[in-house]
Design an enzyme around this catalytic site. Structure first.
Site, PDB file in Angstrom:
ATOM      1  N   SER A  21     -20.241 -27.781 -16.727  1.00  0.00           N
ATOM      2  CA  SER A  21     -19.619 -28.915 -16.171  1.00  0.00           C
ATOM      3  C   SER A  21     -18.714 -29.209 -17.357  1.00  0.00           C
ATOM      4  O   SER A  21     -18.933 -29.225 -18.606  1.00  0.00           O
ATOM      5  CB  SER A  21     -20.435 -30.134 -16.145  1.00  0.00           C
ATOM      6  OG  SER A  21     -19.914 -31.332 -15.965  1.00  0.00           O
ATOM      7  N   LEU A  73     -15.924 -38.381 -20.350  1.00  0.00           N
ATOM      8  CA  LEU A  73     -16.278 -38.244 -18.883  1.00  0.00           C
ATOM      9  C   LEU A  73     -15.051 -38.717 -17.993  1.00  0.00           C
ATOM     10  O   LEU A  73     -15.616 -39.336 -17.144  1.00  0.00           O
ATOM     11  CB  LEU A  73     -17.511 -39.124 -18.753  1.00  0.00           C
ATOM     12  CG  LEU A  73     -18.776 -38.739 -19.562  1.00  0.00           C
ATOM     13  CD1 LEU A  73     -19.841 -40.006 -19.501  1.00  0.00           C
ATOM     14  CD2 LEU A  73     -19.186 -37.526 -19.320  1.00  0.00           C
ATOM     15  N   ASN A 100     -23.093 -32.604 -11.569  1.00  0.00           N
ATOM     16  CA  ASN A 100     -23.458 -33.045 -12.804  1.00  0.00           C
ATOM     17  C   ASN A 100     -23.116 -34.384 -12.775  1.00  0.00           C
ATOM     18  O   ASN A 100     -22.158 -35.089 -12.507  1.00  0.00           O
ATOM     19  CB  ASN A 100     -22.541 -32.272 -13.875  1.00  0.00           C
ATOM     20  CG  ASN A 100     -22.736 -32.635 -15.280  1.00  0.00           C
ATOM     21  OD1 ASN A 100     -22.331 -33.856 -15.617  1.00  0.00           O
ATOM     22  ND2 ASN A 100     -23.473 -32.048 -16.131  1.00  0.00           N
ATOM     23  N   CYS A 131     -25.158 -39.529 -21.894  1.00  0.00           N
ATOM     24  CA  CYS A 131     -24.499 -40.876 -21.805  1.00  0.00           C
ATOM     25  C   CYS A 131     -25.244 -42.041 -22.624  1.00  0.00           C
ATOM     26  O   CYS A 131     -26.266 -42.016 -22.526  1.00  0.00           O
ATOM     27  CB  CYS A 131     -24.448 -41.332 -20.371  1.00  0.00           C
ATOM     28  SG  CYS A 131     -23.726 -40.003 -19.314  1.00  0.00           S
TER      29      CYS A 131
END
Length: 305
Positions: A21, A73, A100, A131
């Site tokens: 990812s 992100l 993901n 995160c």
């Protein structure tokens, strides 16, 4: 004839090589370079509930045998991923993919997971717990066993697909976090995410990355990833997808001997866009070199004796 097939929580893969990812977009972008049907699966770009532009630039810094990124992100959000990105991928890739999922709250993780759960195209949910938890002072969900367990519990409650928790290496004890995820029903572990690193520009005498620090990945981190996979394999009874610096078929075999059932190739895709098919094509010859007839048979082989 050698056998490269493996199985992840009931999902059959022709080979264990999966683009990681964040290094492969939503997959279809690479279809103009080579036939991506050769891949075992694809781990999609990390997806959040709402669109994210990402962090300020500059957000990439080169390193010896690696790179630092602080992309933040960047993604179009779950609605557009489901309505636009997934149909594009389906035209060029017929196998189950790995979604993901990123979140800044437990509710966000659960919501995005529930949306991906509706798609037959998705075989596995990969939960990025690196995160920052905006409801807990910005501390990453992946830094304590309790927080990791809570995310696992919330996601498992909204899906019937296998759930793999992607662990951060930026912790004191990654084994306790993996065990906490397993205890709450995780079907597998993905590891490792990027290490924390930085570079300083000698001319400006300031950090290269606008956010000062970012995720360090690439060939240089392979020994660290290998060590952590080895440790976690001894502590849990669920499959591991190993990643971190993999760049060759030999690396794949080494990672599987440490305990990985499959692998993800990350930063190497950014250096060499055909890294994954190159590795897949060289796997049979490398297996023959080391007397390996089936990849399934070597998982965790370094722990024997």
């Amino acid at each position: 004839m050698v056998d490269t097939k493996i199985v992840l929580s009931g999902v059959a893969l022709d080979n264990p090589v999966i683009p990681a990812s964040g290094t492969f977009g939503f997959g279809y972008e690479f279809a103009d370079i080579y036939d991506i049907e050769c891949l075992g699966s694809i781990s999609l770009k990390g997806t959040t509930a709402e669109p994210r532009f990402g962090n300020p630039t500059p957000r990439i810094a080169e390193c010896v045998s690696g790179m630092i990124n602080s992309v933040g992100l960047q993604n179009p959000g779950i609605e557009k991923v489901v309505s636009e990105e997934m149909p594009k991928l389906k035209k060029v890739f017929s196998k189950p993919v790995i979604a993901n999922i990123c979140g800044f709250s437990l509710d966000e993780y659960a919501f995005v997971a529930s949306e991906f759960n509706k798609l037959s195209q998705v075989g596995i949910l990969e939960i990025n717990i690196s995160c920052p938890n905006v409801h807990n002072g910005g501390m990453s969900f992946g830094t304590t066993p309790e927080a990791a367990a809570e995310v696992t519990r919330r996601v498992k409650a909204v899906t019937n697909k296998p759930v793999y928790i992607k662990l951060s290496p930026n912790v004191t004890d990654i084994v306790s976090i993996a065990k906490a995820c397993e205890a709450e029903g995780a079907d597998g572990i993905s590891m490792i995410n990027t290490l924390l690193g930085m570079r300083i520009d000698l001319r400006t005498k300031k950090p290269v990355i606008a956010n000062k620090m970012g995720g360090f990945s690439g060939r240089a981190i392979f020994p660290v990833a290998l060590r952590m996979v080895y440790q976690v394999f001894e502590a849990v009874n669920i499959p591991i997808i190993g990643m971190g610096g993999i760049s060759s078929a030999s690396d794949v075999i080494e990672m599987m001997l440490a305990g990985a059932s499959a692998v993800q190739v990350g930063a190497e895709n950014l250096v060499n866009p055909t890294a994954c098919p190159d590795i897949i094509n060289s796997l049979p010859k490398t297996m023959e070199k080391y007397g390996i007839t089936s990849l399934k048979s070597i998982i965790g082989g370094a722990h024997n004796g």
